[in-house]
Write a protein that holds these residues in place. Structure first.
Motif, PDB file in Angstrom:
ATOM      1  N   UNK A 146       0.793  -1.223   0.000  1.00 29.10           N
ATOM      2  CA  UNK A 146       0.000   0.000   0.000  1.00 29.10           C
ATOM      3  C   UNK A 146       0.824   1.270   0.000  1.00 29.10           C
ATOM      4  N   UNK A 147       2.150   1.125   0.102  1.00 33.62           N
ATOM      5  CA  UNK A 147       3.050   2.284   0.106  1.00 33.62           C
ATOM      6  C   UNK A 147       3.024   2.969  -1.262  1.00 33.62           C
ATOM      7  N   UNK A 148       3.064   4.298  -1.264  1.00 38.02           N
ATOM      8  CA  UNK A 148       3.099   5.056  -2.522  1.00 38.02           C
ATOM      9  C   UNK A 148       4.535   5.510  -2.808  1.00 38.02           C
ATOM     10  N   UNK A 149       4.825   5.731  -4.077  1.00 36.83           N
ATOM     11  CA  UNK A 149       6.180   6.070  -4.510  1.00 36.83           C
ATOM     12  C   UNK A 149       6.193   7.426  -5.202  1.00 36.83           C
ATOM     13  N   UNK A 150       7.144   8.263  -4.805  1.00 39.08           N
ATOM     14  CA  UNK A 150       7.363   9.559  -5.470  1.00 39.08           C
ATOM     15  C   UNK A 150       8.783   9.583  -6.021  1.00 39.08           C
ATOM     16  N   UNK A 151       8.934  10.122  -7.231  1.00 40.39           N
ATOM     17  CA  UNK A 151      10.260  10.250  -7.846  1.00 40.39           C
ATOM     18  C   UNK A 151      10.738  11.686  -7.675  1.00 40.39           C
ATOM     19  N   UNK A 152      11.944  11.838  -7.156  1.00 44.58           N
ATOM     20  CA  UNK A 152      12.517  13.133  -6.813  1.00 44.58           C
ATOM     21  C   UNK A 152      13.199  13.782  -8.017  1.00 44.58           C
ATOM     22  N   UNK A 153      13.075  15.131  -8.131  1.00 46.22           N
ATOM     23  CA  UNK A 153      13.804  15.917  -9.150  1.00 46.22           C
ATOM     24  C   UNK A 153      13.575  15.429 -10.570  1.00 46.22           C
ATOM     25  N   UNK A 169       7.078   3.812 -12.827  1.00 44.19           N
ATOM     26  CA  UNK A 169       5.640   3.999 -12.617  1.00 44.19           C
ATOM     27  C   UNK A 169       5.323   4.532 -11.210  1.00 44.19           C
ATOM     28  N   UNK A 170       5.806   5.728 -10.897  1.00 39.76           N
ATOM     29  CA  UNK A 170       5.556   6.289  -9.563  1.00 39.76           C
ATOM     30  C   UNK A 170       4.112   6.755  -9.397  1.00 39.76           C
ATOM     31  N   UNK A 171       3.714   6.963  -8.145  1.00 44.30           N
ATOM     32  CA  UNK A 171       2.401   7.528  -7.847  1.00 44.30           C
ATOM     33  C   UNK A 171       2.457   9.052  -7.885  1.00 44.30           C
ATOM     34  N   UNK A 172       3.659   9.594  -7.641  1.00 47.04           N
ATOM     35  CA  UNK A 172       3.855  11.049  -7.602  1.00 47.04           C
ATOM     36  C   UNK A 172       5.154  11.390  -8.314  1.00 47.04           C
ATOM     37  N   UNK A 173       5.124  12.422  -9.137  1.00 50.43           N
ATOM     38  CA  UNK A 173       6.326  12.928  -9.796  1.00 50.43           C
ATOM     39  C   UNK A 173       6.629  14.300  -9.213  1.00 50.43           C
ATOM     40  N   UNK A 174       7.784  14.428  -8.583  1.00 46.12           N
ATOM     41  CA  UNK A 174       8.168  15.693  -7.952  1.00 46.12           C
ATOM     42  C   UNK A 174       9.006  16.519  -8.921  1.00 46.12           C
ATOM     43  N   UNK A 175       8.630  17.791  -9.069  1.00 46.05           N
ATOM     44  CA  UNK A 175       9.337  18.693  -9.982  1.00 46.05           C
ATOM     45  C   UNK A 175       9.964  19.819  -9.173  1.00 46.05           C
ATOM     46  N   UNK A 176      11.289  19.888  -9.209  1.00 49.95           N
ATOM     47  CA  UNK A 176      12.003  20.958  -8.514  1.00 49.95           C
ATOM     48  C   UNK A 176      12.142  22.140  -9.469  1.00 49.95           C
ATOM     49  N   UNK A 201      -0.100  11.840 -16.338  1.00 54.25           N
ATOM     50  CA  UNK A 201      -1.435  11.337 -16.663  1.00 54.25           C
ATOM     51  C   UNK A 201      -1.338   9.930 -17.252  1.00 54.25           C
ATOM     52  N   UNK A 202      -0.293   9.694 -18.070  1.00 52.55           N
ATOM     53  CA  UNK A 202      -0.156   8.392 -18.738  1.00 52.55           C
ATOM     54  C   UNK A 202       0.133   7.270 -17.746  1.00 52.55           C
ATOM     55  N   UNK A 203       0.951   7.564 -16.712  1.00 53.59           N
ATOM     56  CA  UNK A 203       1.290   6.516 -15.739  1.00 53.59           C
ATOM     57  C   UNK A 203       0.397   6.563 -14.510  1.00 53.59           C
ATOM     58  N   UNK A 204      -0.580   7.489 -14.508  1.00 55.21           N
ATOM     59  CA  UNK A 204      -1.515   7.590 -13.386  1.00 55.21           C
ATOM     60  C   UNK A 204      -0.923   8.234 -12.153  1.00 55.21           C
ATOM     61  N   UNK A 205       0.013   9.170 -12.345  1.00 51.76           N
ATOM     62  CA  UNK A 205       0.686   9.819 -11.212  1.00 51.76           C
ATOM     63  C   UNK A 205       0.166  11.240 -10.992  1.00 51.76           C
ATOM     64  N   UNK A 206       0.428  11.765  -9.808  1.00 50.84           N
ATOM     65  CA  UNK A 206       0.156  13.152  -9.490  1.00 50.84           C
ATOM     66  C   UNK A 206       1.462  13.934  -9.548  1.00 50.84           C
ATOM     67  N   UNK A 207       1.364  15.256  -9.653  1.00 53.42           N
ATOM     68  CA  UNK A 207       2.555  16.107  -9.675  1.00 53.42           C
ATOM     69  C   UNK A 207       2.732  16.792  -8.331  1.00 53.42           C
ATOM     70  N   UNK A 208       3.988  16.966  -7.938  1.00 53.13           N
ATOM     71  CA  UNK A 208       4.328  17.685  -6.718  1.00 53.13           C
ATOM     72  C   UNK A 208       5.381  18.720  -7.069  1.00 53.13           C
ATOM     73  N   UNK A 209       5.049  20.017  -6.904  1.00 50.99           N
ATOM     74  CA  UNK A 209       5.971  21.100  -7.246  1.00 50.99           C
ATOM     75  C   UNK A 209       6.724  21.566  -6.004  1.00 50.99           C
TER      76      UNK A 209
END
Length: 241
Positions: A146-153, A169-176, A201-209
């Motif tokens: 159930x853990x979610x994954x975010x990719x940094x930078x 295939x992360x759940x969140x994509x972080x944009x610095x 949108x294609x991998x079903x992830x959210x964005x984090x700025x």
């Protein structure tokens, strides 16, 4: 500060919590855990410790575990409802023993009442392509809990980095944003963000700025990501629970 001195004074390293806000509701949806060394005179981020290539991976893993344990203990004590973001270095999840210990530790906190669906692991990627398959398998395994994954930078490595994001295939994509502005002209900068929003949108992830410092940034990123994916952003301050 010397990395060895930080390790010897590890008990003074405390977790601080940076709020993560929803771009839609402007409500706090999570807290990113950051490590700070507290002394009698000041509070100092230990980011440089983790970025220092001369610091052994074992030191970084030990420091990660120390910060995570303290952060999760406080998180459970205060019965926080929002998600918790834990920064994890790639090497932590591509070595069998470290990965096994990490998973067991998460399970031990689950037994104490931690909802693993509220745990978001923010992966700090390295350039080692050889470990990409191991990392991908590790992340898929963690997701089964159930853990979610975010990719940094995301976005720093151009198209090659976007290929890695597709693989992981992360759940969140972080944009610095600061990193993008350092290496891009305004047009390329906006194009990169737009491309990442389409990929999300294609991998079903959210964005984090990370790095929204003006109303202009907020409005611009809202326009770029509108109708493509959900977005969140950091508020530039830290808070000790």
């Amino acid at each position: 500060m010397d990395p060895l001195d930080i390790m010897l004074d590890m008990e003074r390293v405390k977790p601080y919590y940076q709020p993560v806000f929803s771009a839609d509701s402007h409500e706090v949806v999570g807290y990113q855990v950051l490590g700070y060394l507290e002394t009698e005179r000041k509070r100092e981020s230990i980011r440089a410790f983790f970025q220092n290539q001369n610091v052994p991976d074992d030191f970084k893993v030990d420091m990660d575990r120390h910060i995570h344990r303290r952060a999760l203990d406080i998180y459970l004590k205060h019965n926080v409802d929002a998600s918790i973001f834990l920064i994890v270095h790639q090497s932590y999840l591509t070595k069998t023993e470290e990965e096994k210990d990490f998973v067991q530790e998460l399970i031990s906190y689950q037994e104490k009442g931690l909802d693993l669906s509220k745990v978001i692991l923010e992966i700090v990627e390295q350039e080692s392509v050889e470990e990409m398959d191991n990392l991908s398998n590790s992340l898929k395994y963690l997701k089964t809990f159930g853990v979610k994954i975010a990719i940094n930078d995301a976005g720093r490595g151009g198209s090659s980095n976007m290929d890695r994001i597709s693989t992981l295939e992360p759940d969140i994509i972080k944009i610095n944003l600061a990193s993008l502005l350092d290496q891009s002209l305004s047009v390329n900068y906006q194009h990169t963000i737009y491309s990442l929003s389409i990929l999300a949108r294609r991998v079903g992830a959210e964005l984090l700025f990370d790095g929204i410092e003006s109303n202009y940034h907020f409005i611009m990123h809202g326009e770029i990501t509108e109708d493509t994916t959900r977005a969140h952003f950091y508020r530039p301050r830290v808070k000790l629970l």
